[in-house]
Motif scaffolding. Structure first.
Motif, PDB file in Angstrom:
ATOM      1  N   GLY A  19      13.596  -0.365   2.371  1.00  0.00           N
ATOM      2  CA  GLY A  19      12.645  -1.454   2.134  1.00  0.00           C
ATOM      3  C   GLY A  19      11.528  -1.401   3.173  1.00  0.00           C
ATOM      4  N   ASN A  20      10.721  -2.424   3.194  1.00  0.00           N
ATOM      5  CA  ASN A  20       9.551  -2.434   4.058  1.00  0.00           C
ATOM      6  C   ASN A  20       9.806  -3.009   5.441  1.00  0.00           C
ATOM      7  N   LEU A  21      10.961  -3.671   5.628  1.00  0.00           N
ATOM      8  CA  LEU A  21      11.098  -4.460   6.854  1.00  0.00           C
ATOM      9  C   LEU A  21      12.294  -4.144   7.749  1.00  0.00           C
ATOM     10  N   TYR A  46       9.542  -5.878  14.123  1.00  0.00           N
ATOM     11  CA  TYR A  46       8.243  -5.434  13.598  1.00  0.00           C
ATOM     12  C   TYR A  46       8.420  -5.036  12.132  1.00  0.00           C
ATOM     13  N   VAL A  47       7.300  -4.800  11.461  1.00  0.00           N
ATOM     14  CA  VAL A  47       7.330  -4.391  10.059  1.00  0.00           C
ATOM     15  C   VAL A  47       7.643  -2.894   9.997  1.00  0.00           C
ATOM     16  N   ARG A  48       8.775  -2.567   9.450  1.00  0.00           N
ATOM     17  CA  ARG A  48       9.202  -1.165   9.435  1.00  0.00           C
ATOM     18  C   ARG A  48       8.196  -0.259   8.712  1.00  0.00           C
ATOM     19  N   ASN A  70      -1.479 -13.405   2.562  1.00  0.00           N
ATOM     20  CA  ASN A  70      -2.544 -12.399   2.706  1.00  0.00           C
ATOM     21  C   ASN A  70      -2.389 -11.227   1.740  1.00  0.00           C
ATOM     22  N   LEU A  71      -1.196 -10.603   1.773  1.00  0.00           N
ATOM     23  CA  LEU A  71      -1.040  -9.374   0.985  1.00  0.00           C
ATOM     24  C   LEU A  71      -1.089  -9.619  -0.513  1.00  0.00           C
ATOM     25  N   VAL A  72      -0.594 -10.772  -0.942  1.00  0.00           N
ATOM     26  CA  VAL A  72      -0.516 -11.019  -2.386  1.00  0.00           C
ATOM     27  C   VAL A  72      -1.789 -11.681  -2.914  1.00  0.00           C
ATOM     28  N   GLY A  96      11.316 -15.922  -2.789  1.00  0.00           N
ATOM     29  CA  GLY A  96      10.107 -15.524  -2.066  1.00  0.00           C
ATOM     30  C   GLY A  96       9.694 -14.079  -2.239  1.00  0.00           C
ATOM     31  N   ASP A  97      10.608 -13.234  -2.755  1.00  0.00           N
ATOM     32  CA  ASP A  97      10.260 -11.810  -2.921  1.00  0.00           C
ATOM     33  C   ASP A  97      11.053 -11.268  -4.119  1.00  0.00           C
ATOM     34  N   MET A  98      10.905 -11.974  -5.224  1.00  0.00           N
ATOM     35  CA  MET A  98      11.818 -11.789  -6.362  1.00  0.00           C
ATOM     36  C   MET A  98      11.324 -10.675  -7.293  1.00  0.00           C
ATOM     37  N   GLU A 153      14.765 -12.996   2.328  1.00  0.00           N
ATOM     38  CA  GLU A 153      14.245 -13.311   3.666  1.00  0.00           C
ATOM     39  C   GLU A 153      12.876 -13.986   3.623  1.00  0.00           C
ATOM     40  N   PHE A 154      12.177 -13.883   2.470  1.00  0.00           N
ATOM     41  CA  PHE A 154      10.879 -14.547   2.338  1.00  0.00           C
ATOM     42  C   PHE A 154      11.035 -15.990   1.842  1.00  0.00           C
ATOM     43  N   ALA A 155      12.252 -16.511   1.899  1.00  0.00           N
ATOM     44  CA  ALA A 155      12.518 -17.828   1.329  1.00  0.00           C
ATOM     45  C   ALA A 155      11.618 -18.913   1.924  1.00  0.00           C
ATOM     46  N   HIS A 205      -1.446  -7.223  -9.555  1.00  0.00           N
ATOM     47  CA  HIS A 205      -2.613  -6.687  -8.842  1.00  0.00           C
ATOM     48  C   HIS A 205      -2.255  -6.195  -7.450  1.00  0.00           C
ATOM     49  N   ARG A 206      -1.483  -7.012  -6.736  1.00  0.00           N
ATOM     50  CA  ARG A 206      -1.265  -6.634  -5.331  1.00  0.00           C
ATOM     51  C   ARG A 206      -0.417  -5.371  -5.202  1.00  0.00           C
ATOM     52  N   ARG A 207       0.428  -5.106  -6.210  1.00  0.00           N
ATOM     53  CA  ARG A 207       1.270  -3.902  -6.129  1.00  0.00           C
ATOM     54  C   ARG A 207       0.483  -2.634  -6.437  1.00  0.00           C
ATOM     55  N   ILE A 208      -0.746  -2.801  -6.920  1.00  0.00           N
ATOM     56  CA  ILE A 208      -1.573  -1.626  -7.260  1.00  0.00           C
ATOM     57  C   ILE A 208      -2.765  -1.511  -6.313  1.00  0.00           C
ATOM     58  N   LEU A 226      -1.253  -3.363   0.109  1.00  0.00           N
ATOM     59  CA  LEU A 226      -0.485  -2.476   0.994  1.00  0.00           C
ATOM     60  C   LEU A 226       0.822  -2.024   0.349  1.00  0.00           C
ATOM     61  N   ALA A 227       1.543  -2.989  -0.229  1.00  0.00           N
ATOM     62  CA  ALA A 227       2.926  -2.708  -0.657  1.00  0.00           C
ATOM     63  C   ALA A 227       2.968  -2.368  -2.141  1.00  0.00           C
ATOM     64  N   HIS A 228       2.999  -1.090  -2.437  1.00  0.00           N
ATOM     65  CA  HIS A 228       3.055  -0.643  -3.834  1.00  0.00           C
ATOM     66  C   HIS A 228       4.508  -0.574  -4.282  1.00  0.00           C
TER      67      HIS A 228
HETATM   68  C1  SR1 Z   1       4.663  -5.959   5.078  1.00  0.00           C
HETATM   69  S1  SR1 Z   1       5.873  -6.369   3.951  1.00  0.00           S
HETATM   70  C2  SR1 Z   1       5.236  -5.886   2.426  1.00  0.00           C
HETATM   71  C3  SR1 Z   1       6.008  -6.389   1.283  1.00  0.00           C
HETATM   72  O1  SR1 Z   1       7.353  -5.965   1.380  1.00  0.00           O
HETATM   73  C4  SR1 Z   1       8.211  -7.040   1.032  1.00  0.00           C
HETATM   74  O2  SR1 Z   1       9.218  -6.599   0.189  1.00  0.00           O
HETATM   75  C5  SR1 Z   1       7.325  -8.085   0.395  1.00  0.00           C
HETATM   76  O3  SR1 Z   1       7.174  -7.848  -0.992  1.00  0.00           O
HETATM   77  C6  SR1 Z   1       6.074  -7.883   1.119  1.00  0.00           C
HETATM   78  O4  SR1 Z   1       4.942  -8.426   0.476  1.00  0.00           O
END
Ligand code: SR1
Ligand code: MG
Length: 423
Positions: A44-46, A67-69, A181-183, A235-237, A255-257, A362-365, A368-370
């Motif tokens: 995952g991303n984190l 930090y954000v992995r 921000n990201l979404v 929060g991240d379904m 974790e984004f609850a 939109h945000r997945r394309i 940052l987070a595809h």
């Molecule tokens: C910086 S975290 C990017 C994304 O990863 C998580 O799974 C969430 O969807 C978040 O927006």
């Protein structure tokens, strides 16, 4: 003297020594940690995620990093997200027993949660990309989402409990900030971390950033996200937060609850089904995916139908909170009034759900987070074509959400876009 315990990231080598005497782990894995087999499997991303197995049992150990992995130490992220994940696992799990993994142990200072190892489950996103037959996900997740939404809201809870829950999750500031921000914003301007399939999507990206109706819609959805504290959202379904076998469905990683809109989680999930639908042309290989495409569109409908059916059932049986009290309706014999109120609430959820779905696509394309649905398409032109169709569909959802009546119409549009040659 500073009594705080220093945070130390686990590794496969250090884990048995560090956790090997905990009764919760020993009870499952046995008392000889030297025989535990540990693999780090986090993709995952984190976070860090370890599978720990012995001859007698297995668990998953999840540890937040400071930090954000995905990005690295340049983007610090507080460990307290583990605290929110623990409480969300507990509460969402109680809302629909068995739907989330059971927790064996929680260490707040080290941001460690030990929970069930789900096996032979695989991530739903992977199953969809591989074109596997789907289990009963539409019904199960629609019902789960309704139970979680209803039972953690002012429709059901005692008001003091609901206010305390809102206060508890209000601390999950940094994870909400990521979503805010990201979404909702970054995809619509040249934010530093954005990326898209270039040059194929350049012209479309430029036109979306100049699209006033779309930008207003995105900000309306952000407004709803930040101000409409209706229920406890996962929060991240997305489909990476669901694990499946042919007969079981589990929801993971909340974790984004946060306390947010009823329509948020279900909107994110539908977006991920639709994205997978649009990605299927890129995964066809030797065999066509017509059946799976049709099944995915059915899952969208089933998810909403199951959600609204369970929500309506709970409206009759568990409406014990401060909203739409029975004293105003049923107790006066006014069943039609209760039904009118229910339809009003469901209609609001419907509109928000569609708006969130469009923005998530939109945000997945663009952000940052595809997601792997598109990213794993090797042919870049084909990937861009799939993404372009999804972007157009997402715009329609976000901008026209209030005048859309039927999922069948949306699915028909998805099929039409999917068959179009992208200009
Ligand atoms: C910086 S975290 C990017 C994304 O990863 C998580 O799974 C969430 O969807 C978040 O927006
Ligand atoms: Mg996650």
């Amino acid at each position: 003297m500073d009594q705080q315990v220093k945070f130390l990231a686990l590794s496969p080598e250090s884990l048995p020594a560090r956790l090997g005497t905990l009764p919760a782990l020993v009870g499952t894995l046995g008392s000889n940690p030297a025989k535990w087999r540990v693999r780090e499997v986090g993709d995952g991303n984190l976070n860090l995620v370890f599978i720990v197995e012995s001859d007698v049992g297995s668990v998953v150990v999840k540890q937040a990093l400071p930090y954000v992995r995905l990005v690295g130490e340049s983007w610090p992220l507080p460990l307290k997200r583990s605290f929110f994940e623990f409480h969300a696992l507990t509460r969402l799990g109680a809302s629909d027993p068995g739907r989330l993994p059971a927790i064996h142990y929680f260490d707040e200072a080290q941001a460690i949660i030990v929970m069930d190892f789900l096996s032979p489950h695989i991530i739903l996103r992977r199953a969809l990309i591989e074109g596997r037959a789907l289990p009963d996900i539409g019904r199960v997740l629609g019902e789960y989402l309704a139970r979680a939404a209803f039972r953690n809201s002012d429709l059901c809870m005692k008001t003091a409990d609901k206010k305390a829950a809102m206060a508890l999750f209000a601390g999950n500031v940094e994870l909400c900030d990521i979503t805010e921000n990201l979404v909702f914003s970054d995809p619509y301007f040249a934010a530093a971390m954005n990326r898209h399939t270039t040059p194929q999507l350049d012209a479309l990206v430029t036109s979306l950033r100049a699209d006033r109706d779309l930008k207003v819609a995105a900000q309306q959805m952000k407004h709803t996200f930040s101000a409409q504290a209706e229920t406890l959202c996962h929060g991240d379904m997305h489909t990476g937060s669901v694990m499946v076998t042919e007969v079981d469905v589990k929801v993971i990683d909340p974790e984004f609850a946060f306390y947010g809109p009823f329509g948020f989680d279900i909107g994110m999930l539908l977006a991920n089904y639709w994205m997978n639908f649009f990605s299927q042309r890129g995964h066809e290989g030797n065999g066509g995916r017509e059946a799976l495409r049709a099944e995915l569109l059915d899952v969208v409908i089933l998810t909403w139908d199951s959600f609204s059916a369970i929500f309506a059932q709970l409206w009759q049986t568990e409406r014990n909170g401060i909203l739409y009290q029975r004293s105003l309706f049923e107790d006066q014999g006014d069943h039609l009034g209760s039904e009118q109120a229910l339809q009003h609430v469901l209609h609001g959820i419907w509109i928000d759900m569609l708006g969130f779905a469009g923005i998530e696509i939109h945000r997945r394309i663009l952000g940052l987070a595809h997601n792997a649905d598109f990213e794993s398409i090797q042919d870049v032109d084909l990937r861009a074509a799939c993404e372009a169709r999804a972007l157009k569909f997402g715009r329609h959802l976000a901008v026209n959400r209030a005048s859309i009546t039927y999922l069948h119409d949306l699915n028909a549009l998805a099929m039409k876009l999917d068959q179009d040659v992208v200009k």
